[in-house]
Design a protein around this motif. Structure first.
Motif, short mmCIF file in Angstrom:
data_model
loop_
_atom_site.label_atom_id
_atom_site.label_comp_id
_atom_site.label_asym_id
_atom_site.label_seq_id
_atom_site.Cartn_x
_atom_site.Cartn_y
_atom_site.Cartn_z
N GLU A 50 -17.68 -6.96 -18.54
CA GLU A 50 -17.38 -7.11 -17.12
C GLU A 50 -16.77 -5.82 -16.57
OE1 GLU A 50 -15.71 -11.09 -15.70
OE2 GLU A 50 -14.95 -10.96 -17.76
N VAL A 51 -16.95 -5.61 -15.29
CA VAL A 51 -16.25 -4.53 -14.60
C VAL A 51 -15.26 -5.19 -13.65
CG1 VAL A 51 -16.42 -2.54 -13.09
CG2 VAL A 51 -18.23 -2.99 -14.76
N LEU A 52 -13.98 -5.03 -13.95
CA LEU A 52 -12.93 -5.62 -13.15
C LEU A 52 -12.35 -4.54 -12.23
CD1 LEU A 52 -11.06 -7.49 -16.05
CD2 LEU A 52 -12.94 -8.34 -14.62
N GLN A 53 -12.12 -4.90 -10.98
CA GLN A 53 -11.59 -3.94 -10.02
C GLN A 53 -10.57 -4.64 -9.14
OE1 GLN A 53 -14.54 -1.89 -7.72
NE2 GLN A 53 -13.16 -0.22 -7.21
N HIS A 54 -9.49 -3.94 -8.82
CA HIS A 54 -8.46 -4.52 -7.96
C HIS A 54 -7.67 -3.40 -7.33
CE1 HIS A 54 -5.04 -7.07 -6.68
NE2 HIS A 54 -5.91 -8.05 -6.76
N GLU A 55 -7.24 -3.62 -6.09
CA GLU A 55 -6.41 -2.63 -5.44
C GLU A 55 -5.08 -2.50 -6.19
OE1 GLU A 55 -5.39 -3.78 -1.49
OE2 GLU A 55 -4.85 -5.81 -2.06
N ALA A 56 -4.50 -1.32 -6.14
CA ALA A 56 -3.26 -1.06 -6.86
C ALA A 56 -2.20 -0.56 -5.90
CB ALA A 56 -3.50 -0.03 -7.97
N ARG A 57 -1.08 -1.26 -5.85
CA ARG A 57 0.06 -0.80 -5.07
C ARG A 57 0.80 0.24 -5.89
NH1 ARG A 57 3.63 -5.20 -4.95
NH2 ARG A 57 2.25 -6.17 -3.42
N THR A 58 1.04 1.42 -5.34
CA THR A 58 1.64 2.50 -6.11
C THR A 58 2.91 3.02 -5.44
OG1 THR A 58 0.34 4.23 -5.01
CG2 THR A 58 -0.62 3.21 -6.99
N VAL A 59 3.72 3.66 -6.27
CA VAL A 59 4.91 4.34 -5.78
C VAL A 59 5.06 5.61 -6.61
CG1 VAL A 59 6.44 3.08 -7.36
CG2 VAL A 59 7.39 4.08 -5.27
N LEU A 60 5.56 6.67 -6.01
CA LEU A 60 5.76 7.93 -6.70
C LEU A 60 7.21 8.06 -7.16
CD1 LEU A 60 3.85 10.37 -4.31
CD2 LEU A 60 2.95 9.15 -6.30
N ALA A 61 7.43 8.88 -8.17
CA ALA A 61 8.78 9.16 -8.62
C ALA A 61 9.59 9.72 -7.45
CB ALA A 61 8.77 10.15 -9.77
N GLY A 62 10.80 9.23 -7.29
CA GLY A 62 11.62 9.65 -6.17
C GLY A 62 11.53 8.74 -4.98
N GLU A 63 10.54 7.83 -4.97
CA GLU A 63 10.37 6.90 -3.85
C GLU A 63 10.97 5.53 -4.13
OE1 GLU A 63 6.19 8.70 -2.01
OE2 GLU A 63 6.19 6.74 -3.04
N LEU A 64 11.44 5.29 -5.35
CA LEU A 64 12.02 3.99 -5.69
C LEU A 64 13.35 3.83 -4.97
CD1 LEU A 64 11.27 3.90 -9.52
CD2 LEU A 64 10.15 2.53 -7.74
N ARG A 65 13.51 2.70 -4.29
CA ARG A 65 14.73 2.49 -3.51
C ARG A 65 15.48 1.22 -3.90
NH1 ARG A 65 13.78 6.96 -2.83
NH2 ARG A 65 13.26 8.09 -0.92
N GLU A 66 14.86 0.35 -4.69
CA GLU A 66 15.52 -0.90 -5.04
C GLU A 66 15.06 -1.35 -6.42
OE1 GLU A 66 14.44 -3.56 -1.97
OE2 GLU A 66 12.29 -3.52 -2.41
N PRO A 67 15.86 -2.21 -7.07
CA PRO A 67 15.52 -2.64 -8.43
C PRO A 67 14.38 -3.64 -8.46
CG PRO A 67 17.52 -3.73 -7.69
CD PRO A 67 17.18 -2.72 -6.65
N TYR A 68 13.73 -3.69 -9.62
CA TYR A 68 12.68 -4.67 -9.89
C TYR A 68 13.21 -5.69 -10.90
CZ TYR A 68 9.20 -1.86 -7.42
OH TYR A 68 8.49 -1.20 -6.45
N ASP A 69 12.50 -6.80 -11.02
CA ASP A 69 12.91 -7.82 -11.98
C ASP A 69 12.51 -7.45 -13.41
OD1 ASP A 69 13.91 -9.73 -10.00
OD2 ASP A 69 11.81 -9.90 -9.40
N LEU A 70 11.35 -6.81 -13.53
CA LEU A 70 10.84 -6.41 -14.84
C LEU A 70 10.18 -5.06 -14.73
CD1 LEU A 70 10.20 -7.28 -17.84
CD2 LEU A 70 8.00 -8.09 -16.97
N VAL A 71 10.50 -4.17 -15.66
CA VAL A 71 9.88 -2.84 -15.70
C VAL A 71 9.13 -2.70 -17.01
CG1 VAL A 71 10.25 -0.36 -15.71
CG2 VAL A 71 11.65 -1.83 -14.21
N PHE A 72 7.82 -2.50 -16.92
CA PHE A 72 6.97 -2.21 -18.07
C PHE A 72 7.04 -0.72 -18.35
CE2 PHE A 72 4.71 -6.23 -18.00
CZ PHE A 72 4.06 -6.29 -19.22
N LEU A 73 7.30 -0.37 -19.61
CA LEU A 73 7.32 1.04 -20.01
C LEU A 73 6.17 1.26 -20.98
CD1 LEU A 73 9.01 3.60 -19.58
CD2 LEU A 73 10.40 2.92 -21.54
#
Length: 307
Positions: A50-73
């Motif tokens: 299959e070819v799966l495609q989905h829009e991706a919400r992105t943020v750049l380093a330095g643009e983070l302004r608030e915490p997230y519940d879970l961070v994948f590293l």
């Protein structure tokens, strides 16, 4: 649950797309060039025909302004320091951090910076690669991801993540036994990376050589001896799976480290995956000459690529 995934590469992009398509709130922390590709084409994964495609919400380093519940590293081990600085603004009082890295050394660094109580353990069994066109190729017949608190206590973020994955095709499990799984994966990937990188071939190709089977037996025995001496002997199902994966004469599998060599990657994770295991083994009095030869071979690769 708001999820931040560091990077949108082979691992982060694959799991992030699966979660996003299932309706999870996912944001990718990426570099500008990757952000441009994702804005133009979205996330693309070729998986199981299959070819799966989905829009991706992105943020750049330095643009983070608030915490997230879970961070994948999902970075490479040699990028850990810069990754920590990038995600730091996203870590709040109730944030859980889920590193998907092989080995154990990264926990010392993450625990010291963020606190062991918020750093989960995570293991995935999947073969993916980021192609030159920006798409992700999922080449294994299935995929499995395990996660949970390393002290075995319940984790609300793990529970919510498992519920989110339940709406996908991913085989995901929140487990109180993540520590044994971490050591079993380390043993498997150290043996597999050492073997296929040293021999520069797939498991099936190695099995056709006159000394390949004996070399395979030797490197498996060395790796199992080290982790056992360190107090984490793999459970029988993990031992059986290691043997099956590394001795199948029909297998086309090779560790991602060997694939990285084939693609002339600028750097390999050899110190984190093999070097650290050898150091710990030496401290426990375990000798591992085949694994040591693989380590030297891969160190030379890194040295030559670094010039």
């Amino acid at each position: 649950m708001r999820i931040l995934i560091l990077g949108a590469g082979a691992i982060g992009g694959y799991y992030g797309l699966q979660l996003a398509k299932a309706g999870a709130d996912v944001t990718f922390l990426v570099r500008p060039k990757r952000a441009e590709i994702l804005a133009r084409e979205g996330l693309v994964v070729h998986s199981r025909g299959e070819v799966l495609q989905h829009e991706a919400r992105t943020v750049l380093a330095g643009e983070l302004r608030e915490p997230y519940d879970l961070v994948f590293l999902t970075c490479k081990a040699f990028d850990l320091d810069s990754a920590i600085e990038a995600i730091a603004p996203a870590i709040g009082e109730s944030t859980a951090l889920l590193p998907i890295l092989n080995g154990m050394a990264h926990f010392d660094v993450l625990d010291a910076r963020f606190g062991a109580e918020r750093v989960l353990g995570g293991v995935c069994y999947i073969a993916t690669m980021l192609a030159a066109d920006g798409g992700i190729r999922h080449t294994s017949p299935s995929d499995t991801i395990l996660f949970g608190r390393r002290d075995g206590a319940p984790s609300p973020q793990s529970t919510q993540l498992a519920e989110a994955f339940a709406r996908t095709k991913v085989n995901a499990t929140a487990t109180p036994e993540i520590v044994p799984a971490l050591w079993e994966k380390w043993a498997m990937i150290a043996a597999g990376a050492g073997l296929t990188s040293l021999m520069r071939g797939t498991v099936g190709e190695i099995m056709t050589t006159s000394t390949g089977p004996a070399t395979t037996e030797g490197i498996m025995a060395e790796t199992l001896a080290i982790v056992s001496a360190l107090g984490h002997p793999p459970r029988q199902p993990a031992r059986d799976q290691m043997r099956k994966q590394l001795t199948d004469p029909a297998s086309r599998w090779a560790a991602s480290m060997m694939r990285d060599i084939e693609q002339n990657a600028p750097r390999l994770e050899v110190d984190h995956i093999i070097g650290d295991l050898l150091r710990r083994g030496a401290e426990a009095g375990v000798q591992a000459p085949i694994l040591a030869a693989a380590n030297a071979h891969l160190q030379l690769y890194n040295a030559r690529r670094a010039g």
